[in-house]
Enzyme design. Structure first.
Site, PDB file in Angstrom:
ATOM      1  N   GLU A   1      -0.736   2.086   8.619  1.00 35.69           N
ATOM      2  CA  GLU A   1      -1.814   1.804   9.576  1.00 35.69           C
ATOM      3  C   GLU A   1      -1.458   0.685  10.544  1.00 35.69           C
ATOM      4  OE1 GLU A   1      -5.773   1.833   7.919  1.00 35.69           O
ATOM      5  OE2 GLU A   1      -6.643   0.996   9.759  1.00 35.69           O
TER       6      GLU A   1
ATOM      7  N   ARG B   1     -14.127  12.879  14.482  1.00 35.54           N
ATOM      8  CA  ARG B   1     -14.987  11.722  14.177  1.00 35.54           C
ATOM      9  C   ARG B   1     -15.576  11.062  15.415  1.00 35.54           C
ATOM     10  NH1 ARG B   1     -11.386   9.104   9.273  1.00 35.54           N
ATOM     11  NH2 ARG B   1     -12.003  10.705   7.789  1.00 35.54           N
TER      12      ARG B   1
ATOM     13  N   GLN C   1     -11.484   3.470  15.523  1.00 37.82           N
ATOM     14  CA  GLN C   1     -12.283   4.593  15.023  1.00 37.82           C
ATOM     15  C   GLN C   1     -13.553   4.139  14.307  1.00 37.82           C
ATOM     16  OE1 GLN C   1     -10.786   7.437  11.753  1.00 37.82           O
ATOM     17  NE2 GLN C   1     -11.078   8.718  13.553  1.00 37.82           N
TER      18      GLN C   1
ATOM     19  N   GLY D   1       0.868  -1.177   0.000  1.00 36.52           N
ATOM     20  CA  GLY D   1       0.000   0.000   0.000  1.00 36.52           C
ATOM     21  C   GLY D   1       0.904   1.226   0.000  1.00 36.52           C
TER      22      GLY D   1
ATOM     23  N   HIS E   1     -13.875   1.842  11.076  1.00 35.58           N
ATOM     24  CA  HIS E   1     -13.159   2.410   9.941  1.00 35.58           C
ATOM     25  C   HIS E   1     -11.644   2.278  10.035  1.00 35.58           C
ATOM     26  CE1 HIS E   1     -12.300   5.055   6.632  1.00 35.58           C
ATOM     27  NE2 HIS E   1     -11.760   5.986   7.391  1.00 35.58           N
TER      28      HIS E   1
ATOM     29  N   GLU F   1     -15.643  11.707   4.499  1.00 42.12           N
ATOM     30  CA  GLU F   1     -15.789  12.966   5.222  1.00 42.12           C
ATOM     31  C   GLU F   1     -15.716  14.163   4.267  1.00 42.12           C
ATOM     32  OE1 GLU F   1     -14.046  12.857   9.163  1.00 42.12           O
ATOM     33  OE2 GLU F   1     -12.925  14.657   8.645  1.00 42.12           O
TER      34      GLU F   1
ATOM     35  N   HIS G   1     -16.316   5.634  11.894  1.00 38.91           N
ATOM     36  CA  HIS G   1     -16.541   6.767  10.995  1.00 38.91           C
ATOM     37  C   HIS G   1     -18.032   7.105  11.011  1.00 38.91           C
ATOM     38  CE1 HIS G   1     -16.675   9.204   7.397  1.00 38.91           C
ATOM     39  NE2 HIS G   1     -15.353   9.185   7.334  1.00 38.91           N
TER      40      HIS G   1
ATOM     41  N   PHE H   1     -11.893  19.542   6.473  1.00 43.80           N
ATOM     42  CA  PHE H   1     -12.046  18.193   6.997  1.00 43.80           C
ATOM     43  C   PHE H   1     -12.277  18.286   8.499  1.00 43.80           C
ATOM     44  CE2 PHE H   1     -11.117  13.762   5.505  1.00 43.80           C
ATOM     45  CZ  PHE H   1     -11.590  13.926   4.226  1.00 43.80           C
TER      46      PHE H   1
ATOM     47  N   ARG I   1      -8.036   9.547  15.294  1.00 44.25           N
ATOM     48  CA  ARG I   1      -7.324  10.078  14.138  1.00 44.25           C
ATOM     49  C   ARG I   1      -8.159  11.137  13.436  1.00 44.25           C
ATOM     50  NH1 ARG I   1      -7.483   8.994   8.497  1.00 44.25           N
ATOM     51  NH2 ARG I   1      -8.848   7.182   8.718  1.00 44.25           N
TER      52      ARG I   1
ATOM     53  N   LEU J   1     -18.148   3.245   3.060  1.00 35.28           N
ATOM     54  CA  LEU J   1     -17.862   4.595   3.541  1.00 35.28           C
ATOM     55  C   LEU J   1     -18.374   5.665   2.581  1.00 35.28           C
ATOM     56  CD1 LEU J   1     -16.045   6.314   5.592  1.00 35.28           C
ATOM     57  CD2 LEU J   1     -14.409   6.346   3.726  1.00 35.28           C
TER      58      LEU J   1
ATOM     59  N   GLY K   1       4.063   0.957   2.387  1.00 39.26           N
ATOM     60  CA  GLY K   1       5.064   0.004   1.906  1.00 39.26           C
ATOM     61  C   GLY K   1       5.786   0.530   0.674  1.00 39.26           C
TER      62      GLY K   1
HETATM   63  C1  LIG Z   1     -12.701   3.362   2.541  1.00 44.21           C
HETATM   64  C2  LIG Z   1     -11.532   4.085   3.156  1.00 44.21           C
HETATM   65  C3  LIG Z   1     -11.346   5.428   2.889  1.00 44.21           C
HETATM   66  C4  LIG Z   1     -10.258   6.109   3.475  1.00 44.21           C
HETATM   67  N1  LIG Z   1     -10.088   7.434   3.173  1.00 44.21           N
HETATM   68  C5  LIG Z   1      -8.998   8.086   3.678  1.00 44.21           C
HETATM   69  C6  LIG Z   1      -8.736   9.440   3.315  1.00 44.21           C
HETATM   70  O1  LIG Z   1      -9.443  10.054   2.529  1.00 44.21           O
HETATM   71  N2  LIG Z   1      -7.650  10.039   3.868  1.00 44.21           N
HETATM   72  C7  LIG Z   1      -6.817   9.391   4.731  1.00 44.21           C
HETATM   73  O2  LIG Z   1      -5.848   9.986   5.191  1.00 44.21           O
HETATM   74  N3  LIG Z   1      -7.047   8.106   5.073  1.00 44.21           N
HETATM   75  C8  LIG Z   1      -8.106   7.439   4.565  1.00 44.21           C
HETATM   76  N4  LIG Z   1      -8.314   6.123   4.904  1.00 44.21           N
HETATM   77  C9  LIG Z   1      -7.307   5.419   5.706  1.00 44.21           C
HETATM   78  C10 LIG Z   1      -6.090   5.102   4.822  1.00 44.21           C
HETATM   79  O3  LIG Z   1      -6.506   4.853   3.514  1.00 44.21           O
HETATM   80  C11 LIG Z   1      -5.320   3.884   5.332  1.00 44.21           C
HETATM   81  O4  LIG Z   1      -5.071   3.996   6.697  1.00 44.21           O
HETATM   82  C12 LIG Z   1      -3.984   3.768   4.591  1.00 44.21           C
HETATM   83  O5  LIG Z   1      -4.180   3.845   3.204  1.00 44.21           O
HETATM   84  C13 LIG Z   1      -3.267   2.506   4.970  1.00 44.21           C
HETATM   85  O6  LIG Z   1      -2.152   2.357   4.139  1.00 44.21           O
HETATM   86  P1  LIG Z   1      -1.080   1.228   4.427  1.00 44.21           P
HETATM   87  O7  LIG Z   1      -0.043   1.391   3.366  1.00 44.21           O
HETATM   88  O8  LIG Z   1      -0.676   1.280   5.830  1.00 44.21           O
HETATM   89  O9  LIG Z   1      -1.875  -0.142   4.226  1.00 44.21           O
HETATM   90  P2  LIG Z   1      -2.730  -0.735   3.004  1.00 44.21           P
HETATM   91  O10 LIG Z   1      -2.926   0.229   1.910  1.00 44.21           O
HETATM   92  O11 LIG Z   1      -3.936  -1.355   3.600  1.00 44.21           O
HETATM   93  O12 LIG Z   1      -1.781  -1.871   2.442  1.00 44.21           O
HETATM   94  C14 LIG Z   1      -1.503  -3.045   3.170  1.00 44.21           C
HETATM   95  C15 LIG Z   1      -0.620  -3.933   2.324  1.00 44.21           C
HETATM   96  O13 LIG Z   1      -0.168  -5.030   3.089  1.00 44.21           O
HETATM   97  C16 LIG Z   1      -0.276  -6.207   2.345  1.00 44.21           C
HETATM   98  N5  LIG Z   1      -0.423  -7.331   3.283  1.00 44.21           N
HETATM   99  C17 LIG Z   1      -1.224  -7.417   4.365  1.00 44.21           C
HETATM  100  N6  LIG Z   1      -1.081  -8.607   4.965  1.00 44.21           N
HETATM  101  C18 LIG Z   1      -0.159  -9.293   4.251  1.00 44.21           C
HETATM  102  C19 LIG Z   1       0.408 -10.591   4.364  1.00 44.21           C
HETATM  103  N7  LIG Z   1       0.057 -11.466   5.329  1.00 44.21           N
HETATM  104  N8  LIG Z   1       1.330 -10.964   3.438  1.00 44.21           N
HETATM  105  C20 LIG Z   1       1.696 -10.114   2.429  1.00 44.21           C
HETATM  106  N9  LIG Z   1       1.171  -8.885   2.292  1.00 44.21           N
HETATM  107  C21 LIG Z   1       0.271  -8.484   3.187  1.00 44.21           C
HETATM  108  C22 LIG Z   1      -1.480  -5.983   1.466  1.00 44.21           C
HETATM  109  O14 LIG Z   1      -1.460  -6.830   0.351  1.00 44.21           O
HETATM  110  C23 LIG Z   1      -1.289  -4.511   1.105  1.00 44.21           C
HETATM  111  O15 LIG Z   1      -0.411  -4.400   0.007  1.00 44.21           O
HETATM  112  C24 LIG Z   1      -9.386   5.433   4.330  1.00 44.21           C
HETATM  113  C25 LIG Z   1      -9.579   4.082   4.590  1.00 44.21           C
HETATM  114  C26 LIG Z   1     -10.640   3.409   4.014  1.00 44.21           C
HETATM  115  C27 LIG Z   1     -10.843   1.972   4.362  1.00 44.21           C
END
Ligand SMILES: Cc1cc2nc3c(=O)[nH]c(=O)nc-3n(C[C@H](O)[C@H](O)[C@H](O)COP(=O)(O)OP(=O)(O)OC[C@H]3O[C@@H](n4cnc5c(N)ncnc54)[C@H](O)[C@@H]3O)c2cc1C
Length: 557
Positions: free
Chosen positions: A361, A273, A227, A12, A337, A242, A229, A113, A372, A239, A15
């Site tokens: 996250e 929130r 959290q 994500g 959320h 916001e 939402h 926001f 948050r 969702l 990463g």
């Molecule tokens: C619907 C929604 C809307 C949102 N809107 C906003 C917004 O507008 N603004 C904001 O700031 N935040 C928002 N958030 C929160 C934010 O998007 C997330 O907190 C953030 O994107 C998380 O990013 P990350 O890179 O930590 O994890 P993620 O993007 O969740 O990526 C996790 C990665 O880990 C990998 N992974 C997990 N477990 C394993 C495993 N066992 N083996 C191999 N790979 C694994 C997955 O494949 C993925 O690639 C939103 C969240 C949601 C759900």
């Protein structure tokens, strides 16, 4: 043999940003993800990303809003870094190629926001995460680093000194397990939304990284801080960003009253929130809701603005609630959320385990504390993803040859073989649903000791029953059934920690509202909770909160 200097688990935003930065430092980097990278949950982020970028705004204001939003539980040294590094992070994203919306003067446009004293959320329509993730992926592809797509990590691997030196992972396409050695592992595995049912999170958000780190001895911090939402759809928990309230949408009860005037007279729907979700839940509980929801009214924004800035929200409401928000209010309710808690790290992503870093996250730096602010999470992924990547790359330069026993691989093979051989038993899907519904019912917007004890007993029962779960599909190729069973184990461990942490914190702060301890208790609880794994269950302890310049005050919006 598969071996790298830095192995980033999770593709994500956190990463990818970590991998990009580590690669820049000239070390060998690989990234691994259980889904194709651009399918990560970051892709679903709608509303935007925060930074104090305009002349009339300041990093101090952004930091203070974040501290207040966190209900004074955020660590202020980390929050200062988040706010100070934000403007540069946005400009960097723009330079990478993110097509942020512009204002009438052609400059980067921002929107309001929740909990923010300035309009400092930068956005791409209502699909900001998708726009950023795809651009980041292009940047990553340019580097030519190794990418293990659709590989599922089942175990963290240690050397004799106890340092983390790689993972065991399953290539989902073949089902084969591999030992992938690394001098450092960066976990960027995202949230654990699906421990609750429903949730705004993708089905893949099962908290794997947090659970793996926890079982390996990492500390999980502030896990009671979940959290809810304020604007999610009843049918499936989807969702409505916001951004809608940022653009001026408001909330009504069944009498057509704009009830936020009672709860947050200054910020109204743009209070933080936790405040808005509690207000909605009170309206619903006291009989002023509509079918377990309140009404979300966007009609006054007009069709043009809705179609330009909130097209995805309109589509979601049409598809899952059968409501066209241009013409009618849509019923919404608070929904799970985000997890503020996670793997405890320092401001460079370092955990308490040698060789293990975390960001995004799954980590807890801790910039969100008890609650948050919207649009601070995407920001956290890029600011602290970058730092974790840099720190991991620096760290590996001092690590010699990696020596890990092949027994790690054999043990995992035996464990998974054992799972596949189990006779007909419990169904993982049923257990997962019972767990999720229990968490929503008992560990929700409001909690009591009694409800938490009930949840604790239920999770124990589910953990017992998990020992009899069988895997229907006995094959090895693309066995999603097996993957679900492995994810469920992770989720049950995390559910147990969330409940134990919520029982431990006998006060109300941020998103954690105990009806039996209704007040914030700074004398006893201006502290983080930390959970350590033991065979008998989580062991709870506390850690101090870092305060740099903002002393706790009463929180009003
Ligand atoms: C619907 C929604 C809307 C949102 N809107 C906003 C917004 O507008 N603004 C904001 O700031 N935040 C928002 N958030 C929160 C934010 O998007 C997330 O907190 C953030 O994107 C998380 O990013 P990350 O890179 O930590 O994890 P993620 O993007 O969740 O990526 C996790 C990665 O880990 C990998 N992974 C997990 N477990 C394993 C495993 N066992 N083996 C191999 N790979 C694994 C997955 O494949 C993925 O690639 C939103 C969240 C949601 C759900």
């Amino acid at each position: 043999m598969l071996q790298h200097d830095v192995l980033v688990v999770g593709a994500g935003l956190a990463g990818m940003r970590a991998a990009l930065e580590a690669k820049k430092q000239g070390v060998d980097v690989a990234i691994m993800s259980k889904v194709y990278p651009v399918r990560s949950h970051s892709n679903a982020a709608q509303g935007g990303i925060n930074a104090a970028l305009s002349e009339d705004d300041s990093w101090e204001s952004h930091a203070f809003d974040t501290v207040k939003g966190s209900d004074y539980l955020g660590d202020q040294d980390a929050i200062e870094i988040l706010a100070k590094e934000a403007p540069q992070a946005i400009i960097e994203l723009e330079n990478f190629g993110v097509t942020f919306n512009r204002d009438e003067r052609g400059r980067l446009g921002s929107r309001n926001f929740g909990g923010a004293s300035h309009a400092r959320t930068y956005f791409v329509g209502d699909f900001t995460g998708q726009a950023i993730l795809h651009v980041m992926f292009e940047q990553l592809l340019r580097t030519g680093l190794t990418s293990y797509d659709e590989w599922f990590v089942t175990q963290l691997v240690k050397d004799d000194s106890g340092a983390i030196r790689g993972v065991v992972a399953m290539d989902i396409r073949t089902g084969q397990l591999h030992l992938v050695k690394a001098k450092a592992v960066v976990l960027a595995t995202g949230g654990m939304g699906r421990v609750y049912e429903p949730s705004t999170n993708a089905l893949i958000c099962t908290g794997d990284g947090m659970a793996l780190a926890y079982r390996a001895g990492a500390l999980l911090m502030d896990m009671e801080m979940v959290q809810f939402h304020p604007t999610t759809l009843k049918a499936n928990g989807a969702l409505l960003s916001e951004a809608a309230r940022g653009e001026g949408a408001y909330l009504l009860n069944k009498d057509g009253e704009r009830f936020m005037f009672k709860y947050a007279p200054n910020k109204l729907e743009l209070a933080s929130r936790d405040v808005v979700s509690r207000a909605e839940q009170i309206e619903i509980n006291e009989g002023r809701g509509v079918d377990g929801c309140v009404l979300f009214d966007l009609r006054h924004l007009g069709a043009e603005k809705i179609m330009e800035r909130l097209p995805q929200i309109r589509e979601l409401a049409l598809e899952f609630a059968g409501v066209d928000i241009i013409h009618e209010p849509v019923p919404v309710r608070p929904g799970m959320h985000y997890i503020m808690g996670g793997i405890k790290t320092d401001v460079w992503g370092k955990t308490n385990l040698d060789g293990l870093f975390a960001a995004g996250e799954c980590a807890c730096v801790n910039v969100h504390g008890g609650n948050r602010l919207g649009a601070n999470s995407l920001l956290e992924t890029v600011v602290f993803g970058k730092r974790a990547g840099a720190a991991a790359a620096e760290y590996v330069k001092s690590v010699g040859d990696v020596r890990v026993s092949e027994a790690w691989l054999r043990d995992e093979e035996a464990r998974i073989e054992g799972l596949l051989k189990r006779p007909e038993g419990e169904k993982a899907a049923a257990l997962r649903l019972e767990m999720g519904q229990t968490m929503t019912r008992n560990v929700g917007v409001f909690r009591t000791g009694e409800q938490l004890l009930e949840a604790q007993a239920k999770i124990q029962e589910l953990k017992q029953r998990y020992q009899r779960v069988s895997v229907g599909d006995k094959g090895r190729i693309f066995n999603t059934n097996l993957q679900f069973v492995l994810e469920l184990e992770n989720m049950l461990d995390l559910a147990e920690v969330v409940v134990a942490s919520a029982l431990f914190r006998t006060e109300s702060r941020g998103a954690h509202t105990r009806l039996d301890y209704p007040n914030r208790d700074d004398a006893n609880w201006l502290k983080h909770t930390v959970a350590t794994y033991t065979a008998a269950g989580p062991k709870l302890d506390t850690r101090p909160v870092t305060i740099t310049r903002w002393e706790p005050q009463e929180r009003k919006y």
